[in-house]
Design an enzyme around this catalytic site. Structure first.
Site, PDB file in Angstrom:
ATOM      1  N   LYS A 271       0.823  -1.216   0.000  1.00  0.00           N
ATOM      2  CA  LYS A 271       0.000   0.000   0.000  1.00  0.00           C
ATOM      3  C   LYS A 271       0.853   1.260   0.000  1.00  0.00           C
ATOM      4  O   LYS A 271       0.538   2.231  -0.688  1.00  0.00           O
ATOM      5  CB  LYS A 271      -0.964   0.011   1.193  1.00  0.00           C
ATOM      6  CG  LYS A 271      -2.086  -0.993   0.994  1.00  0.00           C
ATOM      7  CD  LYS A 271      -3.175  -0.894   2.022  1.00  0.00           C
ATOM      8  CE  LYS A 271      -4.236  -1.949   1.702  1.00  0.00           C
ATOM      9  NZ  LYS A 271      -5.278  -2.020   2.706  1.00  0.00           N
TER      10      LYS A 271
ATOM     11  N   LYS B 257      -6.177 -10.957  -5.746  1.00  0.00           N
ATOM     12  CA  LYS B 257      -7.363 -11.082  -4.890  1.00  0.00           C
ATOM     13  C   LYS B 257      -8.373  -9.984  -5.227  1.00  0.00           C
ATOM     14  O   LYS B 257      -7.991  -8.884  -5.646  1.00  0.00           O
ATOM     15  CB  LYS B 257      -6.978 -11.037  -3.411  1.00  0.00           C
ATOM     16  CG  LYS B 257      -6.604  -9.668  -2.879  1.00  0.00           C
ATOM     17  CD  LYS B 257      -6.692  -9.595  -1.354  1.00  0.00           C
ATOM     18  CE  LYS B 257      -6.534  -8.129  -0.942  1.00  0.00           C
ATOM     19  NZ  LYS B 257      -6.753  -7.848   0.443  1.00  0.00           N
TER      20      LYS B 257
ATOM     21  N   LYS C  54     -11.045  -3.926  -2.801  1.00  0.00           N
ATOM     22  CA  LYS C  54     -11.676  -2.639  -3.099  1.00  0.00           C
ATOM     23  C   LYS C  54     -10.689  -1.660  -3.724  1.00  0.00           C
ATOM     24  O   LYS C  54     -11.061  -0.833  -4.524  1.00  0.00           O
ATOM     25  CB  LYS C  54     -12.306  -2.036  -1.854  1.00  0.00           C
ATOM     26  CG  LYS C  54     -11.302  -1.639  -0.803  1.00  0.00           C
ATOM     27  CD  LYS C  54     -11.953  -0.854   0.304  1.00  0.00           C
ATOM     28  CE  LYS C  54     -10.942  -0.303   1.263  1.00  0.00           C
ATOM     29  NZ  LYS C  54     -10.162  -1.277   2.008  1.00  0.00           N
TER      30      LYS C  54
HETATM   31  N1  AQP Z   1     -10.504 -11.315  -1.873  1.00  0.00           N
HETATM   32  C1  AQP Z   1     -10.695 -11.737  -0.615  1.00  0.00           C
HETATM   33  N2  AQP Z   1     -10.849 -13.062  -0.361  1.00  0.00           N
HETATM   34  C2  AQP Z   1     -11.038 -13.507   0.907  1.00  0.00           C
HETATM   35  N3  AQP Z   1     -11.118 -12.683   1.972  1.00  0.00           N
HETATM   36  C3  AQP Z   1     -10.977 -11.362   1.773  1.00  0.00           C
HETATM   37  N4  AQP Z   1     -11.005 -10.292   2.615  1.00  0.00           N
HETATM   38  C4  AQP Z   1     -10.818  -9.169   1.887  1.00  0.00           C
HETATM   39  N5  AQP Z   1     -10.664  -9.469   0.591  1.00  0.00           N
HETATM   40  C5  AQP Z   1     -10.754 -10.820   0.482  1.00  0.00           C
HETATM   41  C6  AQP Z   1     -11.234 -10.383   4.060  1.00  0.00           C
HETATM   42  O1  AQP Z   1     -12.288  -9.499   4.404  1.00  0.00           O
HETATM   43  C7  AQP Z   1     -12.112  -9.090   5.771  1.00  0.00           C
HETATM   44  C8  AQP Z   1     -12.294  -7.602   5.894  1.00  0.00           C
HETATM   45  O2  AQP Z   1     -11.198  -6.970   5.274  1.00  0.00           O
HETATM   46  P1  AQP Z   1     -10.906  -5.444   5.321  1.00  0.00           P
HETATM   47  O3  AQP Z   1     -11.506  -4.821   6.506  1.00  0.00           O
HETATM   48  O4  AQP Z   1      -9.461  -5.232   5.029  1.00  0.00           O
HETATM   49  O5  AQP Z   1     -11.801  -5.028   4.125  1.00  0.00           O
HETATM   50  P2  AQP Z   1     -11.422  -4.304   2.862  1.00  0.00           P
HETATM   51  O6  AQP Z   1     -10.550  -3.177   3.243  1.00  0.00           O
HETATM   52  O7  AQP Z   1     -12.695  -4.041   2.136  1.00  0.00           O
HETATM   53  O8  AQP Z   1     -10.602  -5.443   2.100  1.00  0.00           O
HETATM   54  P3  AQP Z   1      -9.793  -5.238   0.785  1.00  0.00           P
HETATM   55  O9  AQP Z   1     -10.667  -5.088  -0.374  1.00  0.00           O
HETATM   56  O10 AQP Z   1      -8.811  -6.359   0.773  1.00  0.00           O
HETATM   57  O11 AQP Z   1      -9.071  -3.874   1.067  1.00  0.00           O
HETATM   58  P4  AQP Z   1      -7.782  -3.321   0.420  1.00  0.00           P
HETATM   59  O12 AQP Z   1      -8.097  -3.068  -1.001  1.00  0.00           O
HETATM   60  O13 AQP Z   1      -7.575  -2.079   1.210  1.00  0.00           O
HETATM   61  O14 AQP Z   1      -6.721  -4.353   0.604  1.00  0.00           O
HETATM   62  C9  AQP Z   1     -10.705  -9.547   6.179  1.00  0.00           C
HETATM   63  O15 AQP Z   1     -10.807 -10.688   7.014  1.00  0.00           O
HETATM   64  C10 AQP Z   1     -10.043  -9.911   4.878  1.00  0.00           C
HETATM   65  O16 AQP Z   1      -9.092 -10.938   5.026  1.00  0.00           O
END
Ligand code: AQP
Length: 332
Positions: A112, A195, A198
């Site tokens: 990030k 993966k 968002k």
């Molecule tokens: N692609 C994924 N597959 C399985 N689990 C996932 N999680 C996130 N993406 C996947 C799990 O969701 C939970 C909440 O994560 P978070 O609070 O980090 O949510 P987020 O910010 O919306 O997740 P992102 O999209 O992964 O964010 P960025 O883009 O910022 O990296 C966690 O338990 C996570 O493992």
């Protein structure tokens, strides 16, 4: 009952399918068998710039989606992280036990911060995993249901719990990750090598649960597969098809092997059409239920207030113990 704890960020508005299948779905199941604490992690959300009004609205929206997904405030403790000040307080203690090099090795931070550039990366983003350590240890959680991307942070939590206990005496439960193999990582529908996320996914590769169901169906139908035509689970060679099979299997409860059999001799289009229908049947009531909770903010806020009260009782006890062990003079 063994204790579990997990959290989700209110950053994006809608949860995406990876959040749901990787984490939230397990939270719903675990509330039946565990003493479960789940929170909307708004302190984590401000590690990147946020609009105050949007953050507030998204925090309620996240809670509404958790209830819509099936969390029951009578079966689990649902709260907002900033309502429990002990998180920030224990995080400071944990920051003082974490090596700078150790924190620098966190791959999520490296990814990030590389994307944002050094000048736009905050110290908050750097210590985000340490706040997560405090989140978990405050509740003496034995298990932490998360997706694969969080494994390294849970490892850090284990290390810090052990370090604290070794230095100051037995205080914290050393937690274990609870990661289901099948849904540990849901992939981007357009780029199944990465993966679903968002921040990293293109709009077409990301399924947001609150999107128009029609748009969701369209995204499923245009998911990337491969030039072969066989519907078979093979994550290494057929990541796109395998991802679709995982999603289909989890949402319908049919084992992947049964799906492979059912789609034998059929084209990818058949699987995508069926999955699009399954997705629409899933997201349509989910959206309605979420809206129902949002339409009644007083009830929602009172659920969160009760949750915070329950959470604080546990968190305050752990923090008091930690403060005492560290050597802080008790306030009279
Ligand atoms: N692609 C994924 N597959 C399985 N689990 C996932 N999680 C996130 N993406 C996947 C799990 O969701 C939970 C909440 O994560 P978070 O609070 O980090 O949510 P987020 O910010 O919306 O997740 P992102 O999209 O992964 O964010 P960025 O883009 O910022 O990296 C966690 O338990 C996570 O493992």
């Amino acid at each position: 009952r063994p204790r579990v704890l997990s959290g989700i960020q209110p950053t994006a508005g809608s949860f995406h399918l990876g959040n749901y299948l990787g984490a939230v779905r397990q939270w719903v199941a675990l509330q039946e068998t565990h003493d479960a604490f789940y929170m909307v992690v708004d302190l984590h959300a401000i590690t990147v710039p946020q609009e105050p009004g949007v953050l507030r609205a998204n925090t309620r929206l996240a809670a509404a989606q958790l209830l819509a997904a099936g969390l029951d405030p009578d079966r689990c403790t649902l709260f907002v992280q900033s309502h429990v000040p002990e998180h920030a307080q224990l995080a400071w203690v944990m920051n003082c036990l974490t090596g700078f090099g150790e924190a620098s090795r966190m791959t999520q931070f490296k990814d990030k911060s590389a994307k944002q550039g050094a000048d736009r990366t905050t110290v908050g983003l750097f210590t985000y995993p340490v706040l997560q350590v405090a989140d978990i240890l405050l509740y003496q959680a034995e298990q932490v249901p998360v997706g694969e991307d969080q494994r390294q942070h849970i490892e850090l939590t284990r290390d810090l719990a052990e370090r604290f206990n070794a230095r100051f005496g037995e205080t914290f439960t050393v937690p274990a990750p609870y990661i289901l193999k099948e849904t540990a990582k849901i992939y981007d529908l357009q780029d199944p090598a990465v993966k679903m996320s968002k921040s990293a996914s293109t709009p077409k590769g990301l399924i947001n649960l609150l999107d128009e169901p029609k748009a969701t169906a369209k995204k499923v139908k245009s998911a990337v597969t491969d030039t072969d035509t066989v519907i078979r689970y093979d994550a290494a060679n057929k990541p796109g098809v395998s991802n679709l099979l995982t999603i289909m299997s989890t949402l319908t409860g049919s084992p992947v092997a049964d799906l492979e059999q059912a789609y034998e001799g059929k084209m990818y289009g058949a699987l995508k059409t069926d999955l699009a229908e399954v997705m629409v049947d899933f997201v349509t009531p989910f959206r309605d239920r979420t809206q129902g909770y949002l339409d009644d903010p007083e009830t929602l806020d009172s659920i969160l207030a009760k949750g915070a009260e329950k959470a604080r009782a546990v968190a305050a006890e752990s923090l008091a113990q930690a403060y005492e062990k560290v050597g802080f003079l008790p306030a009279k």
